[in-house]
Design a protein around this motif. Structure first.
Motif, PDB file in Angstrom:
ATOM      1  N   LEU A   1      14.343  22.702  39.376  1.00 61.39           N
ATOM      2  CA  LEU A   1      14.487  23.701  40.298  1.00 61.39           C
ATOM      3  C   LEU A   1      15.284  23.333  41.514  1.00 61.39           C
ATOM      4  CD1 LEU A   1      10.875  25.398  40.479  1.00 61.39           C
ATOM      5  CD2 LEU A   1      12.888  26.305  39.391  1.00 61.39           C
TER       6      LEU A   1
ATOM      7  N   LYS B   1      16.703  28.197  38.833  1.00 67.46           N
ATOM      8  CA  LYS B   1      17.446  28.098  40.012  1.00 67.46           C
ATOM      9  C   LYS B   1      18.705  28.818  39.971  1.00 67.46           C
ATOM     10  CE  LYS B   1      19.402  24.655  43.149  1.00 67.46           C
ATOM     11  NZ  LYS B   1      18.670  25.097  44.547  1.00 67.46           N
TER      12      LYS B   1
ATOM     13  N   SER C   1      13.344  29.636  43.696  1.00 67.14           N
ATOM     14  CA  SER C   1      13.523  28.206  43.658  1.00 67.14           C
ATOM     15  C   SER C   1      13.505  27.622  44.946  1.00 67.14           C
ATOM     16  CB  SER C   1      14.947  27.569  42.891  1.00 67.14           C
ATOM     17  OG  SER C   1      16.159  28.007  43.643  1.00 67.14           O
TER      18      SER C   1
END
Length: 289
Positions: A23, A155, A162
């Motif tokens: 992330l 992400k 994220s």
């Protein structure tokens, strides 16, 4: 160490952690690593050449029994563990470099791990061979790369999510790691005292030296602070689970697994302390992307 903990619970927990690391990563992180190959080369040189030499010197200096000496060298030849990525993440190292080093070294270990271990077996006149099975390398790749890839995809698709999850994931990662360490201690409670008495000093020294070398040598070579921290964690936090697997399942000698089990108790504590030392006074900001 309990086999279920080593082969099921630990990889599963680390898989969750690796998703959290993903992330915080983008493709630019890996492109940047490609533009700075010196950091990769220096870290691999320390891990593949310098560490086995240092470890060999320690086992001779402290005159370890042959099987424990072989276990130490098996550990020294093992690649960085996925926990190295977590420590780098927690202490603002270059996580992309960690992921790259773990992937590269896991492949190289197909050759170097059996080579170093067989040389140790021959030197200490114990006889036998070790053959690292390809499926274990595939498992390492799966544990490291697949969850990271999924995290990176999230992400890319949901950058707001994220970003909001950054702090909670860091806290959750630390909690998961603490639980894993506690589980290892509980699983080994009947043997911890004996194991530490037999090989604790050498394992502790090797861990401290590994972390220090992993930082000092790259810094002397001119890499960035984030890359030096990543290198330190990669070199100091070994894949002890892999070393234990090879000792127990491939060599079929439980005593050879003792150094890896003891080292795993030291490395989490030492890496956390070392990370605090390295980041003391540093601004709380992510590693450069």
């Amino acid at each position: 160490m309990d086999s279920a903990l080593a082969t099921v619970a630990l990889p599963a927990a680390l898989g969750i952690i690796m998703f959290g690391l993903g992330l915080d990563l983008t493709l630019d992180d890996f492109r940047r690593v490609g533009r700075h190959p010196k950091a990769v080369a220096v870290a691999l040189g320390c891990q593949l050449v310098l560490l086995p030499v240092v470890c060999f010197g320690l086992v001779l200096l402290f005159d370890l029994p042959p099987l424990l000496a072989i276990g130490m060298l098996l550990l020294a030849a093992s690649p960085g563990g996925t926990s190295a990525n977590l420590f780098s993440h927690l202490f603002r190292g270059d996580v992309a470099l960690n992921v790259t080093l773990t992937a590269i070294n896991s492949v190289i270990a197909i050759v170097t791990l059996p080579l170093v271990t067989n040389l140790a077996i021959a030197y200490f006149d114990q006889g036998g061979e070790v053959d690292l099975q390809f499926r274990k390398v595939v498992e390492v790749f799966a544990i490291v790369l697949v969850p990271v890839g999924i995290g990176m995809l999230v992400k890319a698709r949901r950058p707001g999510f994220s970003a909001a999850m950054d702090r909670p994931v860091r806290i959750a990662s630390a909690v998961i790691l603490a639980v894993l360490v506690l589980a290892i201690l509980l699983a080994e409670r009947d043997n911890v005292t004996d194991y530490v008495a037999r090989v604790g000093l050498v394992a502790g020294l090797f861990c401290a030296i590994s972390l220090a070398v992993g930082y000092v040598v790259p810094k002397a070579a001119g890499v960035t602070e984030g890359q030096a921290i990543a290198s330190s964690m990669e070199i100091g936090v070994h894949n002890a689970t892999l070393a234990i697997y090879v000792a127990v399942e491939v060599l079929d000698v439980t005593e050879i697994s003792i150094p890896a089990a003891v080292y795993s108790l030291f490395m989490f504590v030492f890496a956390a302390i070392w990370g605090k030392v390295l980041t003391r006074g540093r601004p709380r900001q992510p590693a450069a992307h």
